[in-house]
Design an enzyme around this catalytic site. Structure first.
Site, short mmCIF file in Angstrom:
data_model
loop_
_atom_site.label_atom_id
_atom_site.label_comp_id
_atom_site.label_asym_id
_atom_site.label_seq_id
_atom_site.Cartn_x
_atom_site.Cartn_y
_atom_site.Cartn_z
N HIS A 1 -41.64 27.68 1.95
CA HIS A 1 -40.90 26.42 2.02
C HIS A 1 -40.46 26.00 0.63
O HIS A 1 -40.77 26.66 -0.36
CB HIS A 1 -41.71 25.33 2.73
CG HIS A 1 -42.94 24.90 2.00
ND1 HIS A 1 -44.07 25.68 1.96
CD2 HIS A 1 -43.22 23.79 1.29
CE1 HIS A 1 -45.00 25.05 1.25
NE2 HIS A 1 -44.52 23.91 0.83
N HIS B 1 -41.05 23.52 -1.51
CA HIS B 1 -41.80 22.82 -2.55
C HIS B 1 -41.89 23.69 -3.79
O HIS B 1 -42.05 24.90 -3.70
CB HIS B 1 -43.20 22.46 -2.05
CG HIS B 1 -43.20 21.22 -1.19
ND1 HIS B 1 -44.23 20.91 -0.36
CD2 HIS B 1 -42.28 20.24 -1.04
CE1 HIS B 1 -43.96 19.78 0.27
NE2 HIS B 1 -42.78 19.37 -0.11
N ASP C 1 -44.15 24.21 -5.94
CA ASP C 1 -45.33 25.04 -6.14
C ASP C 1 -45.30 26.28 -5.24
O ASP C 1 -46.23 27.07 -5.21
CB ASP C 1 -46.63 24.24 -5.95
CG ASP C 1 -46.68 23.52 -4.63
OD1 ASP C 1 -45.64 23.47 -3.95
OD2 ASP C 1 -47.75 22.98 -4.27
N HIS C 2 -44.22 26.43 -4.48
CA HIS C 2 -44.06 27.64 -3.68
C HIS C 2 -42.80 28.42 -4.03
O HIS C 2 -42.68 29.56 -3.64
CB HIS C 2 -44.05 27.28 -2.18
CG HIS C 2 -45.37 26.78 -1.69
ND1 HIS C 2 -46.26 27.57 -1.01
CD2 HIS C 2 -45.97 25.59 -1.84
CE1 HIS C 2 -47.34 26.87 -0.74
NE2 HIS C 2 -47.20 25.66 -1.23
N HIS D 1 -44.72 20.70 8.56
CA HIS D 1 -44.95 20.38 7.15
C HIS D 1 -43.72 19.72 6.53
O HIS D 1 -43.63 18.52 6.47
CB HIS D 1 -45.36 21.63 6.38
CG HIS D 1 -45.74 21.36 4.97
ND1 HIS D 1 -46.62 20.36 4.62
CD2 HIS D 1 -45.39 21.95 3.80
CE1 HIS D 1 -46.77 20.34 3.32
NE2 HIS D 1 -46.04 21.29 2.79
N GLU E 1 -53.35 28.08 3.84
CA GLU E 1 -53.66 27.10 2.82
C GLU E 1 -54.87 26.29 3.25
O GLU E 1 -55.15 26.17 4.44
CB GLU E 1 -52.47 26.16 2.64
CG GLU E 1 -51.36 26.77 1.88
CD GLU E 1 -50.45 25.70 1.30
OE1 GLU E 1 -50.65 24.53 1.62
OE2 GLU E 1 -49.55 26.07 0.55
N HIS F 1 -54.86 28.35 -1.91
CA HIS F 1 -54.29 27.04 -2.16
C HIS F 1 -55.27 25.93 -1.80
O HIS F 1 -55.01 25.09 -0.93
CB HIS F 1 -52.98 26.87 -1.38
CG HIS F 1 -52.04 25.91 -2.03
ND1 HIS F 1 -52.11 24.56 -1.84
CD2 HIS F 1 -51.01 26.10 -2.87
CE1 HIS F 1 -51.17 23.95 -2.52
NE2 HIS F 1 -50.49 24.87 -3.16
#
Lengths: 632, 948
Positions: A68, A70, A72-73, A157, A202, A443
């Site tokens: 996705h 974000h 941090d991804h 999410h 996660e 995570h």
């Protein structure tokens, strides 16, 4: 034994910088390529030198999958593809592909333009990187190459978040981000009962079970409603994506439902673009939004309008969504300063605030804030005007002397948590649904993972791994090997009778396994011989039985013939003119030894096939012995 | 089409000369050159119905072709036709059973085989009384159960489920195993469709009355974790069935020594399915839970259990916090930062992550992503709560939460549910607060449901009353159209909580011990609302009136008269009971209804003394009675329908009577014209009224309908007489005479059973004279009619049990607005219409909206079926939009909007006329028309000329 190796480069017993390497069935896959928000040095990106010291990554990776948008991804994606060097396919869903570059560009701007860093990826690099992206549709099976296939599932999410099912042959891995639906439920996204070898999940909220979202929503709406009713203004600082849209829809529907008239504003910039994408990807959202879409697009907000700086001074109630979320800079801070002095107003913090930000301070109950710098001057004057202080000169002096000024926070401060991460129950639910053979947690903090690991092992009795960064978790698999079987052979086997095939019981059959050019085939032996161009060899077994019989050889044979005939009913027994007796395909001959004519030797001979069938030969040999005894 | 053929069959008998179906089919099939052709013929053939007597022939021809056919798709079609044909009404398929079974033996295609079995199933279910056929079919099913195709196995199981013998055949055939054990063997089939079919077959057996063995329970439970949703869904049903059959059996808990009741075990297992992966299963499971009433309370309460934690610390739920806040006496304080901070540390071993058993089933169900599941959960919660007061108390918090659901249907549903269990509960202040917040909802349905709920709610403190009143007034302010609903709500709130209202009275009426306060505005809806609350509370609280000020008493008198349904009679100190009406009302409600009923009956009896239409003094008596009845209808709402019905009927009689007065008929021809006009009008009016009588009132019995038709006949006779007098064309007279005689005949046919009750009536005399009438000349006929009509007696009206008049009230538009709706001419403007309909049967088909423009144009709009809601028994609500358009006007003007009740005598199915009778007399049947049944509302509109 074949094995699957999983190595987190980031997010192993850690939060942020998701990057997990999976090697399965000889394929290497990178799951997510994120950055760490907490660092400003090299540590912010995953350590790609783990894969190769020098040279491009393309040779070592078969594909990259982004779950996705974000940061941090996906934050390290342009760095990896353009600066380290990777030309292979990058997979992500359509919404992710649309929104990801906006965030990357924003991130780049902050780091390069604001903080003045060099040696960072450029706008062009983001564009080039995006050209390598192959978009995924939900539930679409994509063949990366002949053996590797991936399939995306809806994960809730945030918009476009996906679970990915990666499959090579019969080995498979499912990777999922914080699975949780938009709405309230513990029941998280749906996945097939695909029974993967490993489920990578996660575990940010591994030790949390959340209350119903409905209560929180109701609280939120009630607060807003009450403030509006008494004529106050509501400020909601948000980050641009995800939660902001969720809250917008919540308020929009509430306004619609309650027939409210007060204006709602959304601060301009980044968000508008994002809203546009939300409009486009309506099918990726929750049921309520999809349902109402027939009448109108929920993101075509009826009550929510774009914000202009001048609106903040308008009289009367209003609700304003402004960025950023922690009140540390920008529009949200400006508006906060304007409204802080009136106790009728309210600020609602919808998320977590980092220490040191104003958001964090006011949440901890601080009612007097010290403001610094240029902003203070303007603030001062506006405050001076509102409080009808006329000693402007004195105030200005104040500014020059102290450069700081106190801001009285009189407005109400509320905190509402609307996190979209899966809680422990959500993860357990997912395990129940997918039934993996092994579980792997990433995570999350090590301590919390430990708890969840224990729970998973206890409830489902499956192994659970939680490798640290750079550590490899190895799972041995027991893949099934598919074999083609010829139809003729099957039909022949059917014709032999017996019960219908039962999937739960193994059944033996005869055939020849041919391994040819990476494929396995089970055919009948005749066909195998034909295909391989070999001659058939007969293998016969013989056995000698000694017996004492005074008669001549033909007589003995005849006696045996008549005896067998009486004993073996239901078998065809022939006495052939060439001096042999045939019982089915077994040949019996009699010869007498030279020295002792009474000692006859009975010669039994049968072929290899016969041995395994239900045949009279064992009985025959026993019979021989019996016969022997009979005579002696 | 089957039904159609039944209807038509008697008519078709006359055409026997037509070549029979079977012959035609035979020719077609023989002509077919290829299988595609044959299939085409069969397809066209299957669209037309076949008469019962030719079915067998058709089947033979089909079977003949079947054996010749090589193409499996044609055979498949033939097989399906076999089933279709055996459903033909009037045909008994036992003659084709053997042939149909024989086809199975030679069939190779699995698809055709499955279809043949399906047709056999149809045949079998057509012959429920033939055990021999059943046995044969079951045998066939057994034989084919081992087929390798799932389709065949599925059909066999279906066959067993539908036809399987309920009692084992006595001894004689031991080879035939018990049906249940055979079916349960297929619970483990490799194909999920077969597993589903096996479960469904078992359920079918249960439905047919077979007692399912308890051993099935374990097998069914295993199937709850099947990979396929349809299997799981059927398994949930199966487990439920068994839990109802053996609730008290004891089953062991695996991996422990404990044992529990089967119903509890099943409840736990089904609860677990509420968090299934497939939403269909979740809906199924949630629904099922609602009907498991025997479950132990301990298990039931677990379904609402939820434990929260944050970082391994126990966290209180919002519900618990609200409760504590309430208990500590603090109310509605702003939320403090981190007041939901986690408390004590949890032992990691006690945390149950994957809720096993019943734990939190409803918590999950109510928070599901799909609203269907949430709705099902709310429904189930309702059923369980109704049977268990303690559970009702516990689920209150959750239900109240649902008031804020994002989907309106769920909100509405949960409000209805709370209303249903409201007898068990008392709302806490914080809960009431949440409930009342919904009053601002823009959906009228929601608001009205909530008003309804508040009518039945018990609250605990006077603050609650104050809060409710405040919110209701806010509601009234925001949505003035809710006026009547809000008032009604306050009426009940007041009468339910007199003691809680009492301390509030001075504040509510803003009275002061020393000072006179200004008199409030009597027309203010909010003030009326307050008064309604206070007056209703005062009925059972005699000390309250002492707190009233002078103007309150005056207002009471006014409201008692103008809003008598909301303001109860009060015994006020020192005041005379001035109103005669009050004395009637003061008696118990039922008593007054009884006395009114008596009065009604007496009035009717009095009227029945009138001998015939020419009796002296009769008009005056009728006049008087009609007035009495009308007044009675106004006073006694329960009898309004009946009174109105009688009055209308009597008015018809009165009109007839006046029209037939002798002196009118004896005057000379030149004066006839003027007099004719009045009589013609009267006849027409009677005719119109007779339609109103027939279609506007519900609850009529055949007898009343006969009476109404009788009146209509009289009016028609009158018309005929008039026509004879004015018109001189003999032809037209002849035809009208014939028409009238037809009417008489059809009357006789329709009301044959009622004729004995119609003694001495017009029609009875007419029927006596019928032979003479039909033979004589028209002029003579008219003469006879005239005398009969004048001599016939007044028909006595007997009232049915319940009779209601269909009424409609347009709530919106109110017709009060002075602002015209402006729109550009040639374009349309939508006008919102909101109306309540009472006692209208089948409003979807009968209610229409009429719009009358000032130029005399009128449009009739038929609202969509979805625009009608049904908020209560005999009550409908029409919320629709009508589109208006017109050419440009120079100034705004009013249009009129009203509701029409459309009727058509051919569709008056309530009399139980069969369709056959209808089709026999099409000429008589179709009188269509509309009756306006609401007051018209005027709406200002202004079409502006289009700007260029």
């Amino acid at each position: 034994m074949p094995e699957i190796n999983v190595t987190p480069l980031g997010a192993g017993q850690d939060v942020g910088r998701s990057c997990i390497l999976v090697s399965i069935g000889g394929k290497n896959i990178m799951l997510d390529c994120g950055m760490h928000m907490g660092y400003n040095d090299d540590r912010r990106f995953p350590d790609f030198s783990y894969i190769t010291q020098n040279g491009r990554l393309t040779d070592f990776l078969d594909c990259v999958i982004i779950s996705h948008f974000h940061l941090d991804h996906c934050g390290a994606l342009p760095y990896m593809s353009e600066m380290v060097g990777y030309d292979g396919p990058i997979y992500m869903t359509h919404p992710t592909k649309a929104i990801c570059p906006i965030l990357l560009e924003d991130f780049r701007k902050i780091t390069v333009d604001k903080k003045g860093e060099t040696n960072f990826f450029t706008s062009q690099m983001i564009k080039d990187c995006m050209k390598k992206v192959v978009p995924l549709n939900l539930h679409q099976t994509v063949q990366v190459d002949d053996e590797l296939e991936i399939k995306a599932y809806y994960a809730g999410h945030v918009l476009g978040a996906a679970m990915v099912h990666i499959k090579v042959g019969s080995e498979s891995v499912v990777y999922t981000v914080s699975v949780n639906k938009y709405a309230k439920s513990h029941i998280s996204a749906w996945i097939d009962k695909c029974r993967p070898d490993i489920l990578i999940s996660e575990s940010t909220y591994a030790t949390t079970i959340r209350d119903s979202k409905r209560c929180r929503e109701r609280d939120f709406l009630k607060k807003v409603h009450e403030t509006i009713e008494r004529g106050g203004k509501v400020l909601i600082p948000v980050f641009a994506l995800g939660r902001a849209q969720e809250l917008c829809i919540l308020l929009e529907t509430f306004w619609e439902r309650m027939n409210l008239k007060a204006p709602i504003y959304f601060s301009t910039g980044l968000t508008e673009k994002a809203n546009h994408y939300y409009k486009l990807f309506i099918t990726w959202t929750n049921q309520k939004i999809r349902k109402t879409f027939v009448q109108r697009n929920m993101f075509e907000f009826k009550h929510i309008k774009a914000f202009d700086r001048s609106y903040a001074d308008n009289p009367g109630p209003m609700v304003v969504f402004a960025t950023p979320g922690m009140l540390h800079a920008g529009q949200s801070l400006q508006i906060f300063k304007k409204w802080a002095g009136n106790e009728k107003n309210m600020v609602i913090m919808p998320g977590y605030c980092v220490q040191g930000t104003i958001g964090h301070k006011i949440l901890n109950g601080q009612r007097k804030l010290e403001m610094e710098g240029r902003a203070t001057v303007r603030l001062l004057i506006s405050f001076a005007l509102t409080k009808r202080l006329i000693h402007v000169g004195k105030l200005l002096a104040c500014v020059f002397c102290f450069h700081t000024l106190q801001l009285d926070v009189k407005l109400q401060v509320e905190y509402m948590s609307f996190s979209a991460h899966a809680d422990a129950k959500g993860i357990m639910q997912l395990i129940r649904m997918a039934e993996p053979r092994n579980m792997l947690l990433v995570h999350g903090e090590a301590v919390k993972m430990e708890f969840l690991k224990g729970k998973i092992e206890q409830e489902f009795s499956i192994d659970c791994y939680m490798p640290a960064n750079g550590e490899t978790a190895t799972v041995t698999t027991n893949p099934s090997v598919p074999v083609d079987i010829s139809l003729n052979l099957l039909k022949r086997e059917m014709a032999l009778g017996g019960p219908l095939p039962d999937p739960k019981k193994p059944r033996t059959m005869h055939g020849t396994l041919i391994m040819k050019e990476n494929s396995l085939k089970l055919v009948s032996s005749e066909q195998a011989l034909k295909e391989l161009g070999l001659n058939e060899h007969q293998l016969r077994f013989t056995c000698r039985v000694q017996l004492q019989d005074p008669h001549s050889d033909p007589d003995t044979l005849h006696r045996i013939y008549t005896h067998l005939k009486s004993v073996l009913k239901g078998y065809t027994i022939q006495h052939l003119p060439d001096g042999t007796v045939m019982v089915e395909s077994i040949v019996i001959k009699v010869s007498s030894s030279a020295e002792d004519t009474n000692a006859k030797v009975l010669l039994l001979s049968w072929s290899y096939q016969v041995k395994h069938r239900h045949c009279p030969c064992s009985r025959l040999s026993k019979l021989g012995q019996k016969h022997n005894r009979l005579k002696t | 089409s089957g039904q159609e053929s039944a209807v038509l069959s008697p008519a078709k008998k006359l055409r026997l000369s037509k070549p029979s179906k079977s012959a035609a089919l035979h020719v077609d099939l023989c002509k077919a050159s290829s299988s595609t052709d044959a299939l085409q013929y069969l397809l066209t053939f299957s669209r037309k119905p076949v008469e019962a007597e030719s079915v067998e022939g058709v089947v033979r021809i089909l079977l003949e072709h079947y054996y010749k056919e090589t193409d499996s798709s044609v055979r498949l079609k033939i097989a399906s036709l076999l089933g279709l044909l055996s459903k033909t009404p009037g045909f008994s398929p036992d003659c084709i059973v053997d042939d149909a079974i024989n086809t199975l033996s030679s069939e190779k295609s699995h698809q055709v085989l499955a279809q043949l079995l399906d047709s056999l199933l149809v045949i079998g279910s057509q012959l429920p009384e033939s055990p021999a056929v059943r046995l044969r079919l079951i045998e066939v099913a057994y034989k084919n159960l081992s087929d390798s195709s799932f389709g065949v196995r599925t059909k066999c199981l279906q066959l067993l489920g539908c036809l399987g013998l309920l009692e084992a055949p006595l001894g004689k055939d031991t080879a035939m195993r018990d049906v249940q054990s055979i079916i349960s063997d297929y619970f483990g089939d490799q194909d999920p469709r077969v597993r589903t079919a096996a479960l469904k077959a078992m359920l079918q057996l249960h439905e047919r009355g077979m007692k399912i063995h308890q051993i099935i329970y374990d097998q069914a439970c295993r199937l709850l974790s099947d990979d396929y949703e349809q299997v799981r869904s059927a398994a949930v049903q199966m487990v439920w069935v068994l839990s109802q059959l053996y609730p008290e059996s004891i089953v062991p808990i695996p991996s422990s020594n404990e044992e529990i009741r089967l119903v509890d075990d099943a409840f736990g297992k089904i609860s677990h399915m509420v968090s299934d992966g497939s939403w269909m299963v979740r809906v199924q499971a949630a629904k099922t839970l609602g009907s498991m009433l025997q479950v132990s309370p301990h298990f039931l309460e677990q379904t609402l259990d939820k434990k929260l934690m944050s970082d391994l610390r126990r966290k209180r739920t919002a519900h618990e916090r609200a409760k504590e806040l309430f208990a500590s006496g603090e109310f509605s304080s702003g939320r403090k930062w981190a007041d939901d901070a986690p408390k004590e540390k949890l032992d990691t071993n006690t945390v149950n992550l994957i809720a096993s058993g019943a734990c939190g089933a409803f918590v999950h169900g109510l928070e599901d992503e799909m609203f269907e599941v949430r709705n099902a959960a709310v429904e189930a919660l309702c059923q369980l709560a109704r049977s268990s007061p303690s559970f009702a108390e516990k689920c209150l918090d959750f239900l109240v939460d649902m008031f804020n659901d994002e989907i309106e249907e769920v909100r509405l549903q949960s409000i209805h549910v709370l209303r249903q269990i409201s007898t068990h509960i008392t709302l806490r202040e914080d809960q009431l607060d949440t409930v009342l917040a919904v009053l601002e909802d823009s959906s009228r349905d929601i608001r009205e449901a909530l008003h309804e709920l508040l009518c039945f709610t018990n609250v605990s403190t006077k603050e609650c009353i104050q809060l409710a009143l405040l919110e209701l007034l806010k509601n009234l302010n925001k949505y003035p159209t809710d006026r009547s609903s809000v008032w009604k709500c306050l009426k009940f709130l007041g009468s339910r909580h007199p003691t809680l209202v009492l301390p509030l009275v001075p504040e509510l009426l803003s009275t002061h011990p020393y000072f006179d306060t200004p008199e409030p505005d009597m027309d203010d809806p909010a003030y009326i609302a307050v008064l309604v609350l206070v007056f209703n509370a005062a009925t059972s609280c005699p000390t309250m009136p002492a707190l009233f000020s002078d103007h309150t008493f005056r207002h009471y008198a006014y409201l008692r008269d103008s809003l008598s349904h909301l303001v109860p009679p009060l015994r006020l100190p020192g005041r005379k009971q001035v109103y005669g009406l009050d004395s009637v009302d003061c008696g118990s409600g039922s008593g007054s209804v009884e006395s009114a009923q008596l009065f009604l009956q007496q009035s009717l009896n009095r009227v029945s003394t009138i001998q015939n239409l020419e009796a002296a003094g009769a008009p005056e008596l009728l006049d008087l009675t009609i007035r009495d009845l009308q007044r009675l209808g106004e006073l006694q709402t329960e009898l309004a329908g009946a009174a109105d019905f009688c009055a209308t009927f009597l008015r018809c009689q009165l009109l007839l009577m006046k029209a037939l007065q002798e002196k009118l008929w004896n005057i000379s021809v030149p004066l006839i014209l003027k007099q004719n006009i009045t009589v013609t009008a009267a006849a027409q009016q009677v005719l119109d009224e007779s339609y109103k009588l027939e279609f506007l009132y519900s609850g009529l019995e055949n007898r009343q309908v006969a009476t109404i038709h009788h009146v209509r006949l009289q009016a028609k006779a009158l018309q005929l007489i008039l026509a004879a007098r004015t018109r001189h064309g003999l032809d037209s007279l002849i035809s009208s005479c014939e028409k009238f005689l037809q009417d008489v005949e059809s009357f006789q046919r329709l009301f044959l059973t009622e004729l004995p009750h119609l003694q001495d009536s017009f029609v009875e005399k007419l029927l006596e004279l019928l032979p003479r009438l039909s033979s004589c000349k028209p002029v003579e006929q008219v003469k006879i009619l005239q005398t009969t009509l004048r001599q016939s007696g007044l028909l006595q009206l007997r009232l049915p049990e319940q009779i209601h008049r269909a009424t409609a009230t347009i709530i919106e538009p109110t017709g009060e607005s002075d602002n015209p709706l402006r729109f550009t001419s040639g374009l349309v403007v939508a006008l919102d219409i909101d109306a309540t309909l009472e006692h209208v049967q089948d409003p979807q088909n009968s209610v229409k909206v009429q719009v009358l423009y000032p130029d005399g144009q009128s449009h009739v709009i038929h609202p969509k079926p979805a625009d009608f809601r049904k908020p209560g028994p005999n009550r409908h609500r029409l919320i629709t939009q009508v589109y208006l358009s017109h050419t440009a006007w120079t100034e705004p003007s009013q249009i009129e909007v009203r509701l029409l009740l459309a009727y058509s005598s051919s569709c008056s199915s309530r009399l139980g006329w069969t369709d056959a009778m209808d089709s026999l007399h099409p000429a008589e049947g179709t009188v269509e028309g509309t009756i306006p049944f609401s007051k018209h509302v005027k709406v200002f509109i202004m079409p502006k000329p289009a700007r260029r």
